[in-house]
Design an enzyme around this catalytic site. Structure first.
Site, mmCIF file in Angstrom:
data_model
loop_
_atom_site.group_PDB
_atom_site.id
_atom_site.type_symbol
_atom_site.label_atom_id
_atom_site.label_comp_id
_atom_site.label_asym_id
_atom_site.label_seq_id
_atom_site.Cartn_x
_atom_site.Cartn_y
_atom_site.Cartn_z
ATOM 1 C CB CYS A 161 6.571 2.565 7.571
ATOM 2 S SG CYS A 161 5.928 4.129 6.934
ATOM 3 C CG HIS A 301 11.272 -0.442 4.807
ATOM 4 N ND1 HIS A 301 9.988 -0.782 5.192
ATOM 5 C CD2 HIS A 301 11.358 0.916 4.928
ATOM 6 C CE1 HIS A 301 9.323 0.321 5.538
ATOM 7 N NE2 HIS A 301 10.125 1.354 5.386
ATOM 8 C CD GLU A 312 15.948 -2.155 3.332
ATOM 9 O OE1 GLU A 312 15.421 -3.225 3.684
ATOM 10 O OE2 GLU A 312 15.335 -1.262 2.703
ATOM 11 C CE LYS A 330 7.556 0.168 1.726
ATOM 12 N NZ LYS A 330 8.129 -1.080 2.262
ATOM 13 C CG HIS A 335 5.629 3.203 1.981
ATOM 14 N ND1 HIS A 335 5.242 2.241 2.898
ATOM 15 C CD2 HIS A 335 6.698 3.849 2.544
ATOM 16 C CE1 HIS A 335 6.012 2.301 3.955
ATOM 17 N NE2 HIS A 335 6.913 3.259 3.764
ATOM 18 C CG PHE A 394 8.511 8.805 9.548
ATOM 19 C CD1 PHE A 394 9.557 8.487 8.707
ATOM 20 C CD2 PHE A 394 7.536 9.672 9.071
ATOM 21 C CE1 PHE A 394 9.652 9.010 7.432
ATOM 22 C CE2 PHE A 394 7.611 10.202 7.795
ATOM 23 C CZ PHE A 394 8.671 9.869 6.968
#
Length: 406
Positions: A161, A301, A312, A330, A335, A394
């Protein structure tokens, strides 16, 4: 000092709209794009955020369209928008001095599913000879280079991502090193499929708010329960600022700094202290010659998952204790996975341009544990001289981009 790198063009295709202006307007309205998805019927999570009304744009690709996977089409169409926005003409540029760097996390998993079913049901003769070129992630960069006559470096970047943000960071390095004079760079993803949705679902990453689909993605909310699958593409044209000024181009923003780190922690979960993300943010600030207090705005994010948002949020408040405004796209877009970093960086550029921050959809106030100045309910006008866009993936990939007014 490093040569300044300018953003001279942006192209966006997202569930909020098939252009940069339409996407920006959708973000500022704060309306979620999640809807029931017929292709996911029967799954316990049967909704997603899809790009709509793409037929006319697809026809503009001509005969080449039939050989492209959906994620490739999105990339090529967004790249065309970006190049047009930059005032460039591929028919007249020196293609050998142009680079294409397009990030992608997965490639065309829906087509992979379709062809696997054909093989199982009817044997190898039913498998398309275009199977491989339509699924491999590098074809977004490859077809972009073919479409635009890019004969310089052509790269596919895959960091889950964070892929789109990684692509922008790589492109900036190519410009600073003199490897190219123009870089067409960004991210794309179109991987909404039954198997991928089921995989994220089994992992516990997706929102299961099936009775309130439009409220499912809610970054930094106390009751967040996961993200919503999405797709899209964001592509930039980057040039050395001096070159852009010399040709009379509009400088939309400067890509002033990039920070990239690895968590070396876990395949899918961030460390609780977000130490890798913090290192990436501090590296981006150092690269941009900015102090933490110079940052006016953060495009987070903000996945709407319990672990990621908590890590975060703690990191942002620790490194930027003066409380810059925070938004997270998002909530509206879902996403977009490998495209997210580029799309959100583009939205950060637009926030700098408009001196306006879109709200986080579905958020009344951040969770009490989060010391964040989240923009909610309506856009906020403010002075933005410098901003950061966070992207995490990831595998422990962390990329932070620092953007400033030109």
């Amino acid at each position: 000092m490093k040569q300044a790198v300018a953003v001279t063009g942006i192209g966006l295709i997202t569930p909020a709209g098939n252009s940069t202006s339409a996407t920006w307007d959708g973000l500022c309205r704060g309306e979620a794009t999640a809807a029931r998805d017929p292709e996911l019927a029967g799954l316990s999570v049967d909704f997603s955020c899809r790009v709509r009304s793409l037929d006319e744009l697809e026809r503009s690709l001509g005969r080449a369209s039939w050989r492209m996977g959906r994620f490739v089409k999105l990339a090529v169409l967004a790249a065309r928008q970006a190049v047009h926005d930059a005032g460039l003409d591929p028919r007249t540029w020196d293609g050998a001095r142009v680079a294409a760097v397009i990030g992608c996390g997965m490639g065309s998993t829906p087509y992979w599913e379709e062809q696997t079913l054909r093989l199982d049901r009817g044997g190898e003769d039913l498998v398309s000879p275009l199977f491989i070129p339509r699924i491999v992630p590098n074809m977004a960069a490859g077809e972009t280079s073919i479409d635009l006559g890019v004969r310089g470096v052509s790269l596919a970047v895959s960091s889950a991502c964070a892929s789109g943000a990684s692509a922008l960071a790589v492109a900036r390095d190519l410009l600073v090193s003199g490897t190219c004079d123009i870089a067409v760079a960004g991210g794309t993803e179109a991987t909404i499929s039954r198997s991928i949705t089921a995989g994220f679902l089994r992992m516990g990453a997706l929102s299961s708010r099936t009775d309130e689909i439009s409220k499912a993605s809610r970054p930094f909310a106390e009751d967040r329960d996961g993200f919503v699958m999405s797709e899209g593409a964001g592509v930039f044209v980057l040039e050395r600022a001096a070159d852009a000024r010399a040709r009379g181009a509009r400088l939309r923003a400067l890509l002033a700094g990039c920070g990239s780190t690895s968590d070396a922690h876990h395949p899918t979960a961030p460390p609780e202290d977000a130490s890798g993300a913090e290192a990436a943010l501090r590296a981006a600030l150092l690269d941009a010659d900015l102090s933490p207090h110079d940052i006016d705005h953060v495009n987070a994010h903000g996945t709407s998952t319990p672990l990621n948002d908590a890590a975060e949020a703690a990191m942002i408040s620790r490194v930027l204790p003066h409380g810059p405004s925070v938004t997270a796209a998002k909530g509206v877009l879902g996403h977009t996975l490998g495209a997210a970093g580029a799309i959100e960086a583009a939205l950060t550029v637009l926030a700098i341009e408009h001196q306006r921050v879109p709200p986080i959809a579905n958020l009344d106030a951040p969770a009490p544990a989060f010391d964040l100045d989240c923009v909610t309910k309506q856009p906020r006008s403010q002075t933005i001289r410098a901003a950061v866009s966070n992207s995490f993936g990831f595998g422990g990939h962390n990329v932070v981009l620092a953007l400033t007014a030109p």
